[in-house]
Design a protein around this motif. Structure first.
Motif, PDB file in Angstrom:
ATOM      1  N   ARG A 293      -4.278   6.562  -3.336  1.00  0.00           N
ATOM      2  CA  ARG A 293      -3.832   5.417  -2.544  1.00  0.00           C
ATOM      3  C   ARG A 293      -3.762   4.224  -3.482  1.00  0.00           C
ATOM      4  N   VAL A 294      -2.595   3.604  -3.542  1.00  0.00           N
ATOM      5  CA  VAL A 294      -2.353   2.534  -4.505  1.00  0.00           C
ATOM      6  C   VAL A 294      -2.122   1.231  -3.752  1.00  0.00           C
ATOM      7  N   LEU A 295      -2.950   0.229  -4.083  1.00  0.00           N
ATOM      8  CA  LEU A 295      -2.807  -1.117  -3.525  1.00  0.00           C
ATOM      9  C   LEU A 295      -2.314  -2.045  -4.629  1.00  0.00           C
ATOM     10  N   ARG A 296      -1.213  -2.740  -4.364  1.00  0.00           N
ATOM     11  CA  ARG A 296      -0.678  -3.694  -5.332  1.00  0.00           C
ATOM     12  C   ARG A 296      -0.631  -5.082  -4.703  1.00  0.00           C
ATOM     13  N   VAL A 297      -1.124  -6.065  -5.462  1.00  0.00           N
ATOM     14  CA  VAL A 297      -1.028  -7.467  -5.061  1.00  0.00           C
ATOM     15  C   VAL A 297      -0.212  -8.168  -6.146  1.00  0.00           C
ATOM     16  N   SER A 298       1.005  -8.565  -5.791  1.00  0.00           N
ATOM     17  CA  SER A 298       1.932  -9.164  -6.757  1.00  0.00           C
ATOM     18  C   SER A 298       2.232 -10.596  -6.374  1.00  0.00           C
ATOM     19  N   ASP A 299       2.517 -11.384  -7.388  1.00  0.00           N
ATOM     20  CA  ASP A 299       2.928 -12.764  -7.132  1.00  0.00           C
ATOM     21  C   ASP A 299       4.065 -13.115  -8.075  1.00  0.00           C
TER      22      ASP A 299
ATOM     23  N   GLN B 101     -14.480   0.608  -9.142  1.00  0.00           N
ATOM     24  CA  GLN B 101     -15.064   1.701  -9.923  1.00  0.00           C
ATOM     25  C   GLN B 101     -16.163   2.410  -9.149  1.00  0.00           C
ATOM     26  N   ALA B 102     -16.921   1.667  -8.324  1.00  0.00           N
ATOM     27  CA  ALA B 102     -17.961   2.295  -7.506  1.00  0.00           C
ATOM     28  C   ALA B 102     -17.366   3.240  -6.477  1.00  0.00           C
ATOM     29  N   HIS B 103     -16.101   3.049  -6.130  1.00  0.00           N
ATOM     30  CA  HIS B 103     -15.408   3.939  -5.188  1.00  0.00           C
ATOM     31  C   HIS B 103     -14.646   5.037  -5.923  1.00  0.00           C
ATOM     32  N   GLY B 104     -14.872   5.184  -7.207  1.00  0.00           N
ATOM     33  CA  GLY B 104     -14.185   6.217  -7.979  1.00  0.00           C
ATOM     34  C   GLY B 104     -12.754   5.885  -8.297  1.00  0.00           C
ATOM     35  N   GLY B 105     -12.420   4.605  -8.242  1.00  0.00           N
ATOM     36  CA  GLY B 105     -11.048   4.190  -8.511  1.00  0.00           C
ATOM     37  C   GLY B 105     -10.899   3.445  -9.816  1.00  0.00           C
ATOM     38  N   SER B 106      -9.724   2.888 -10.022  1.00  0.00           N
ATOM     39  CA  SER B 106      -9.433   2.125 -11.230  1.00  0.00           C
ATOM     40  C   SER B 106      -8.558   0.931 -10.863  1.00  0.00           C
ATOM     41  N   ILE B 107      -8.598  -0.074 -11.722  1.00  0.00           N
ATOM     42  CA  ILE B 107      -7.803  -1.277 -11.498  1.00  0.00           C
ATOM     43  C   ILE B 107      -7.154  -1.690 -12.805  1.00  0.00           C
ATOM     44  N   GLY B 108      -5.912  -2.140 -12.716  1.00  0.00           N
ATOM     45  CA  GLY B 108      -5.193  -2.609 -13.887  1.00  0.00           C
ATOM     46  C   GLY B 108      -4.370  -3.831 -13.539  1.00  0.00           C
ATOM     47  N   VAL B 109      -3.870  -4.500 -14.554  1.00  0.00           N
ATOM     48  CA  VAL B 109      -3.083  -5.708 -14.340  1.00  0.00           C
ATOM     49  C   VAL B 109      -1.931  -5.730 -15.326  1.00  0.00           C
ATOM     50  N   THR B 110      -0.777  -6.143 -14.838  1.00  0.00           N
ATOM     51  CA  THR B 110       0.394  -6.387 -15.687  1.00  0.00           C
ATOM     52  C   THR B 110       0.919  -7.775 -15.356  1.00  0.00           C
ATOM     53  N   SER B 111       1.408  -8.454 -16.376  1.00  0.00           N
ATOM     54  CA  SER B 111       1.891  -9.820 -16.147  1.00  0.00           C
ATOM     55  C   SER B 111       2.959 -10.166 -17.168  1.00  0.00           C
ATOM     56  N   VAL B 112       3.953 -10.879 -16.698  1.00  0.00           N
ATOM     57  CA  VAL B 112       5.015 -11.378 -17.567  1.00  0.00           C
ATOM     58  C   VAL B 112       5.065 -12.894 -17.389  1.00  0.00           C
TER      59      VAL B 112
ATOM     60  N   GLY C 121       6.112 -16.454 -16.736  1.00  0.00           N
ATOM     61  CA  GLY C 121       7.323 -16.974 -16.131  1.00  0.00           C
ATOM     62  C   GLY C 121       7.863 -16.124 -15.009  1.00  0.00           C
ATOM     63  N   GLU C 122       7.346 -14.888 -14.842  1.00  0.00           N
ATOM     64  CA  GLU C 122       7.867 -14.011 -13.797  1.00  0.00           C
ATOM     65  C   GLU C 122       6.808 -13.657 -12.761  1.00  0.00           C
ATOM     66  N   GLY C 123       5.553 -13.509 -13.175  1.00  0.00           N
ATOM     67  CA  GLY C 123       4.515 -13.214 -12.204  1.00  0.00           C
ATOM     68  C   GLY C 123       3.531 -12.162 -12.700  1.00  0.00           C
ATOM     69  N   THR C 124       2.596 -11.824 -11.791  1.00  0.00           N
ATOM     70  CA  THR C 124       1.495 -10.928 -12.127  1.00  0.00           C
ATOM     71  C   THR C 124       1.314  -9.903 -11.024  1.00  0.00           C
ATOM     72  N   THR C 125       0.909  -8.682 -11.416  1.00  0.00           N
ATOM     73  CA  THR C 125       0.631  -7.627 -10.438  1.00  0.00           C
ATOM     74  C   THR C 125      -0.717  -6.975 -10.761  1.00  0.00           C
ATOM     75  N   PHE C 126      -1.611  -6.971  -9.770  1.00  0.00           N
ATOM     76  CA  PHE C 126      -2.866  -6.225  -9.862  1.00  0.00           C
ATOM     77  C   PHE C 126      -2.684  -4.925  -9.093  1.00  0.00           C
ATOM     78  N   GLU C 127      -3.069  -3.788  -9.688  1.00  0.00           N
ATOM     79  CA  GLU C 127      -2.889  -2.490  -9.054  1.00  0.00           C
ATOM     80  C   GLU C 127      -4.227  -1.766  -8.970  1.00  0.00           C
ATOM     81  N   VAL C 128      -4.604  -1.411  -7.739  1.00  0.00           N
ATOM     82  CA  VAL C 128      -5.842  -0.676  -7.483  1.00  0.00           C
ATOM     83  C   VAL C 128      -5.479   0.738  -7.057  1.00  0.00           C
TER      84      VAL C 128
ATOM     85  N   VAL D 189       0.864  -1.184   0.000  1.00  0.00           N
ATOM     86  CA  VAL D 189       0.000   0.000   0.000  1.00  0.00           C
ATOM     87  C   VAL D 189       0.897   1.230   0.000  1.00  0.00           C
ATOM     88  N   THR D 190       0.747   2.097  -1.000  1.00  0.00           N
ATOM     89  CA  THR D 190       1.542   3.320  -1.101  1.00  0.00           C
ATOM     90  C   THR D 190       0.630   4.499  -1.439  1.00  0.00           C
ATOM     91  N   SER D 191       1.201   5.696  -1.363  1.00  0.00           N
ATOM     92  CA  SER D 191       0.490   6.914  -1.744  1.00  0.00           C
ATOM     93  C   SER D 191       1.257   7.565  -2.890  1.00  0.00           C
TER      94      SER D 191
END
Length: 458
Positions: A381-387, A428-439, A441-448, A374-376
């Protein structure tokens, strides 16, 4: 109710009639003052010319035969010797006395038929030759005939009226033609729209880029709206079909066990207990799915969520703590830097974080690391869940948030296929956005990303 064509035609015609008739009325009202001014100017000019000429030449002698030439076609002249008429020209005999009765050295109107002015010629050496003697002219009455003023005014008004009537008729016909041609694309568009409304969704409105740009823009915009509507209807039909399919599977399974029991196939207590457990599992799956569908329906309908101060960092810490208890063998880490306040519905935001973490746990191997951060950043406010799992193929990324979509359709029992759709809807109901990046063999990151809120102490 009149059509737009009738209203436009009537409006244009009314404006043109008002302008033309207004001009005609103004001209008609101005014609008589203009003619009166013309007569006054003419008399002033004649008086000035006569006096100036006599002063310059030192006098003159008028012959009887030359007086009509001096009067001309528009003037009248009366020569006087001490109020006695010596000669008159350019006037009816019966009007001479009427004119002399009112004549003076100032400009005088005589019965609306004449404009007169008496000129004192006693000092200008003006004489009249009677044939036997030369008599001094003491006064000269100059007369401008104004009887034609009314005839000219009526003629001008008649001409203006006829011109206005003809012009108005021509302009009304032209307006009908122009408006008809201008609205012809709208008629075509309306006919095509009626066919679309009757059910032919393959049609679209004609777009003529060579015609009126506003009509073309309107047709193009409506076509986009039709496309969006068709896409929405297709998505609804697909959603209903997918929901029916997903609900049918557990319903069929539970119904099968019940029918088996009704036919007497579950006499063994252990077998019956197993069957009841299977039915309970399928019913729980159906309950979960219906709850998720209801949540999506509420967010789609724009129903307001709870609005309160929520610490996103606390939610992340609690979610990771719960996940570690349920999955002690997994490596799950969390990084927060103090409080991260947002405005929202705390249970729903907690559901967002749980779904993302649960999705990472479900689709990565046991040796993969899951990191919640969780960062600012720039008022967000940005929440990232990475694996560090196997990653997601690029062809799958655009479909991740689609409802009931699965990378492997054969795995219909692995979840409802609604988790990420719910996450996106809630964000989106909270006025936010969500995106995903993935490589791969390396992993995936969801960013809110959510709008930041000042801390309670601020």
């Amino acid at each position: 109710m009149r059509s737009i064509r009738s209203r436009l035609t009537v409006t244009l015609a009314a404006v043109m009639i008002a302008v033309i008739l207004g001009g005609a009325v103004i001209a008609a009202l101005a014609i008589f003052p203009v003619l009166a001014e013309r007569d006054r100017s003419q008399l002033e000019t004649v008086v000035s010319r006569v006096t100036t000429s006599l002063e310059a030449t030192g006098g003159a002698s008028i012959q009887p035969g030359s007086l009509p030439d001096i009067a001309g076609s528009s003037l009248g002249v009366i020569l006087l010797d001490d109020a006695e008429v010596l000669a008159a020209a350019g006037l009816p005999v019966e009007d001479v006395e009427v004119i002399l009765a009112t004549a003076s050295e100032t400009m005088t109107d005589v019965e609306g038929r004449y404009l007169t002015q008496m000129v004192d010629t006693s000092s200008l050496d003006l004489t009249f030759d009677t044939g036997t003697d030369r008599v001094a002219v003491t006064d000269a009455v100059l007369v401008v005939r104004t009887a034609d003023r009314e005839a000219i005014g009526i003629l001008v008004i008649t001409a203006l009226s006829v011109t206005a009537l003809v012009t108005t008729t021509i302009l009304i016909i032209a307006a009908m033609i122009v408006v008809g041609r201008g609205l012809r694309p709208l008629t075509t568009i309306a006919a095509r729209a009626e066919r679309i409304a009757d059910g032919d969704r393959t049609l679209r409105l004609p777009v003529d880029d060579t015609g009126d740009p506003e009509i073309a823009r309107m047709a193009r915009t409506i076509n986009v709206a039709f496309d969006v509507q068709e896409d929405a209807e297709n998505r609804v039909r697909a959603f209903v079909a997918d929901a029916s399919h997903e609900l049918r599977t557990p319903l069929t399974s539970a119904t099968g066990w019940i029918e088996l029991y009704q036919r007497g196939g579950l006499t063994d207590p252990a077998r019956l207990e197993e069957a009841l457990g299977r039915v309970s599992t399928q019913l729980e799956r159906m309950r979960t799915m219906t709850d998720e569908l209801a949540l999506l329906a509420r967010t789609d309908a724009g129903r307001p969520l709870e609005s309160a101060r929520v610490d996103l960092s606390r939610i992340a810490l609690d979610t990771v703590a719960d996940a570690r208890v349920l999955h002690p063998q997994r490596q799950i880490t969390v990084h927060v830097n103090g409080e991260a306040w947002v405005l929202g519905d705390e249970p729903r935001l907690a559901q967002v974080v749980r779904n993302l973490v649960g999705n990472a746990l479900q689709h990565t191997p046991d040796e993969a690391t899951i990191t919640v951060t969780v960062t600012s950043v720039a008022g967000r406010r940005v929440l990232r869940v990475s694996d560090t799992g196997h990653g997601i193929p690029a062809t799958h990324l655009p479909h991740l948030f689609e409802r009931f979509w699965r990378a492997d359709p054969a795995r219909s029992g692995a979840g409802s296929g609604l988790g990420l759709s719910i996450v996106q809807a809630l964000v989106q109901a909270h006025g936010g956005s969500i995106g995903v990046t993935s490589v791969p063999g390396e992993g995936t990151t969801f960013e809110v990303s959510l709008p930041a809120l000042a801390t309670p102490d601020a």
